[in-house]
Motif scaffolding. Structure first.
Motif, short mmCIF file in Angstrom:
data_model
loop_
_atom_site.label_atom_id
_atom_site.label_comp_id
_atom_site.label_asym_id
_atom_site.label_seq_id
_atom_site.Cartn_x
_atom_site.Cartn_y
_atom_site.Cartn_z
N VAL A 48 0.84 -1.20 0.00
CA VAL A 48 0.00 0.00 0.00
C VAL A 48 0.88 1.26 0.00
CG1 VAL A 48 -1.67 1.32 1.37
CG2 VAL A 48 -1.94 -1.15 1.11
N ASP A 49 1.95 1.24 0.78
CA ASP A 49 2.88 2.36 0.83
C ASP A 49 3.49 2.63 -0.54
OD1 ASP A 49 4.55 4.37 2.10
OD2 ASP A 49 6.19 2.90 1.97
N VAL A 50 3.90 1.58 -1.23
CA VAL A 50 4.48 1.74 -2.57
C VAL A 50 3.44 2.33 -3.52
CG1 VAL A 50 5.40 0.48 -4.57
CG2 VAL A 50 6.20 -0.07 -2.27
N MET A 51 2.21 1.84 -3.46
CA MET A 51 1.15 2.36 -4.34
C MET A 51 0.87 3.83 -4.06
SD MET A 51 0.57 0.00 -6.41
CE MET A 51 -0.73 0.83 -7.27
N LEU A 52 0.88 4.22 -2.79
CA LEU A 52 0.65 5.63 -2.47
C LEU A 52 1.79 6.51 -2.98
CD1 LEU A 52 -0.89 5.37 1.10
CD2 LEU A 52 -2.04 6.00 -1.02
N HIS A 53 3.01 6.01 -2.93
CA HIS A 53 4.13 6.76 -3.48
C HIS A 53 4.00 6.93 -4.98
CE1 HIS A 53 6.85 7.65 -0.21
NE2 HIS A 53 6.64 6.45 0.30
N ILE A 54 3.42 5.94 -5.64
CA ILE A 54 3.22 6.05 -7.09
C ILE A 54 2.10 7.04 -7.40
CG2 ILE A 54 2.41 4.76 -9.12
CD1 ILE A 54 3.88 2.31 -7.93
N LEU A 55 1.03 7.04 -6.61
CA LEU A 55 -0.15 7.85 -6.91
C LEU A 55 -0.02 9.32 -6.50
CD1 LEU A 55 -2.93 5.33 -5.88
CD2 LEU A 55 -2.19 5.93 -8.19
N VAL A 56 0.73 9.63 -5.46
CA VAL A 56 0.81 11.00 -4.95
C VAL A 56 1.94 11.73 -5.69
CG1 VAL A 56 1.25 12.45 -2.94
CG2 VAL A 56 -0.09 10.37 -2.71
N PRO A 57 1.60 12.80 -6.41
CA PRO A 57 2.65 13.53 -7.14
C PRO A 57 3.51 14.36 -6.19
CG PRO A 57 0.56 14.64 -7.41
CD PRO A 57 0.28 13.36 -6.64
N VAL A 58 4.76 14.45 -6.53
CA VAL A 58 5.70 15.23 -5.74
C VAL A 58 6.16 16.40 -6.61
CG1 VAL A 58 7.93 15.20 -4.56
CG2 VAL A 58 6.46 13.20 -4.51
N PRO A 59 6.10 17.64 -6.10
CA PRO A 59 6.52 18.77 -6.93
C PRO A 59 8.03 18.73 -7.18
CG PRO A 59 6.05 19.48 -4.69
CD PRO A 59 5.65 18.04 -4.79
N ASP A 60 8.40 19.16 -8.38
CA ASP A 60 9.82 19.21 -8.73
C ASP A 60 10.46 20.46 -8.15
OD1 ASP A 60 9.73 16.90 -10.20
OD2 ASP A 60 9.21 17.94 -12.06
N ARG A 61 11.70 20.33 -7.72
CA ARG A 61 12.45 21.50 -7.28
C ARG A 61 13.11 22.07 -8.54
NH1 ARG A 61 16.17 19.90 -2.38
NH2 ARG A 61 17.10 18.74 -4.05
N SER A 62 12.43 23.01 -9.16
CA SER A 62 12.89 23.47 -10.46
C SER A 62 13.88 24.62 -10.38
CB SER A 62 11.69 23.87 -11.32
OG SER A 62 10.96 24.88 -10.63
N SER A 63 13.75 25.47 -9.41
CA SER A 63 14.63 26.63 -9.41
C SER A 63 15.75 26.49 -8.39
CB SER A 63 13.83 27.91 -9.12
OG SER A 63 13.43 27.92 -7.78
N LYS A 64 16.86 27.09 -8.72
CA LYS A 64 18.02 27.06 -7.82
C LYS A 64 17.70 27.81 -6.53
CE LYS A 64 22.93 27.96 -7.79
NZ LYS A 64 24.09 28.43 -8.51
N GLU A 65 16.85 28.82 -6.63
CA GLU A 65 16.48 29.62 -5.46
C GLU A 65 15.78 28.76 -4.41
OE1 GLU A 65 13.34 33.12 -4.49
OE2 GLU A 65 14.53 33.34 -6.30
#
Length: 113
Positions: A59-76
């Motif tokens: 279940v933990d693995v499936m939740l990691h797949i389903l929940v999006p994580v924002p990208d750290r796009s800026s150096k700031e």
């Protein structure tokens, strides 16, 4: 991504270990007691807890797949996480977080010497 891979490996590894243990117990434990009566083995509460915990890994693995994580796009954003406040916006936020009042002891606690 690394969390999903390690979680999946942990699930399969634990599942394989438990299934091997159960099969070996059934194969190597005696089928009859000393009086000649047949012994029936069932899953006890410990085994049930192990299997439940293993299924929760899935279940933990499936939740990691389903929940999006924002990208750290800026150096700031990375600098802010490290604590290096270089931009004006972050410096302004930091200055607002500084306490403005100084602590003074109440007169009843001041030294009389």
């Amino acid at each position: 991504m690394k969390v999903m891979i390690t979680g999946a490996l942990r699930f399969f590894n634990t599942f394989y270990s438990i299934s091997t243990w159960v099969n070996e117990c059934n194969r190597n434990l005696p089928s009859f007691n000393a009086m000649g009566g047949k012994i029936n083995y069932t899953a006890g509460p410990g085994l049930v807890c192990l299997i439940t915990a293993t299924l929760l890994i899935a279940v933990d693995v499936m939740l990691h797949i389903l929940v999006p994580v924002p990208d750290r796009s800026s150096k700031e954003e990375i600098e802010v996480e490290k604590g290096n406040h270089t931009s004006e916006k972050n410096a302004d936020i930091k200055s607002k977080a500084e306490p403005t009042a100084k602590y003074t002891k109440p007169s009843s606690l001041k030294d009389t010497s």
